[in-house]
Design a protein around this motif. Structure first.
Motif, PDB file in Angstrom:
ATOM      1  N   ALA A 257      -3.690   4.095   2.739  1.00  0.00           N
ATOM      2  CA  ALA A 257      -2.426   4.188   3.474  1.00  0.00           C
ATOM      3  C   ALA A 257      -1.719   5.452   3.007  1.00  0.00           C
ATOM      4  O   ALA A 257      -1.661   5.731   1.809  1.00  0.00           O
ATOM      5  CB  ALA A 257      -1.561   2.960   3.224  1.00  0.00           C
TER       6      ALA A 257
ATOM      7  N   MET B   6      -2.421   3.509   8.281  1.00  0.00           N
ATOM      8  CA  MET B   6      -3.500   2.849   7.551  1.00  0.00           C
ATOM      9  C   MET B   6      -4.782   3.387   8.161  1.00  0.00           C
ATOM     10  O   MET B   6      -5.004   3.278   9.370  1.00  0.00           O
ATOM     11  CB  MET B   6      -3.429   1.326   7.722  1.00  0.00           C
TER      12      MET B   6
ATOM     13  N   GLN C 260       0.823  -1.210   0.000  1.00  0.00           N
ATOM     14  CA  GLN C 260       0.000   0.000   0.000  1.00  0.00           C
ATOM     15  C   GLN C 260       0.856   1.259   0.000  1.00  0.00           C
ATOM     16  O   GLN C 260       0.557   2.214  -0.699  1.00  0.00           O
ATOM     17  CB  GLN C 260      -0.941   0.017   1.217  1.00  0.00           C
TER      18      GLN C 260
END
Length: 163
Positions: free
Chosen positions: A125, A116, A106
């Protein structure tokens, strides 16, 4: 006798006053220089001789990464890795070790922080220099698309002093 004492006191005052202004307002290790109304300071030759020079400070970059599997909800993260590749591979491996079969990177970050953010409908993220800044970015994006946004994970990989 009294006149002599006053004269001596006056001379002493003049001497003390001139000694106090001898450096012309320059910082330690500097002497005044200039003329015709222009004044600057220059180093006193040999002033720093004998003083130990400090070595320059060196820093090693540290990397972090976040990976997720959207199907299982598994999240993997690594902080303090020596390279981007190690952080990214480590985050994917951590995600897999928590049940993720389709783990995807991410975000990766260097000398900073990652978060996150989860909402009712989306996740994202983000990375930035601080957790607060990364959180602001993540919450702003999440809030534009969903309700119930909150930080699910946060971590930092700050540079490490090596000298």
């Amino acid at each position: 006798m009294r006149a002599v004492a006053v004269l001596l006191l006056l001379l002493c005052t003049m001497f003390i006053d001139s000694a106090a202004h001898a450096e012309g307002g320059c910082p330690p290790g500097m002497i005044p220089e200039g003329g015709q109304g222009v004044m600057s300071c220059r180093p006193i030759p040999g002033y720093d001789q004998g003083k130990q020079q400090q070595p320059p400070v060196e820093w090693a970059s540290k990397w972090g990464a976040i990976a997720t599997d959207a199907t299982t909800g598994s999240l993997g993260a690594v902080n303090g890795a020596s390279s981007a590749n190690r952080a990214e591979e480590g985050a994917i491996a951590d995600c897999r070790s928590k049940g993720g079969a389709n783990c995807k990177l991410q975000v990766s970050y260097s000398n900073g922080c990652g978060v996150m953010v989860l909402g009712n409908k989306v996740f994202n993220a983000k990375s930035a220099a601080t957790i607060e800044e990364a959180t602001r970015k993540g919450i702003a994006q999440c809030s534009a698309e969903s309700d119930g946004c909150h930080v699910y994970y946060s971590g930092c990989s700050l540079p490490q002093r090596i000298q």
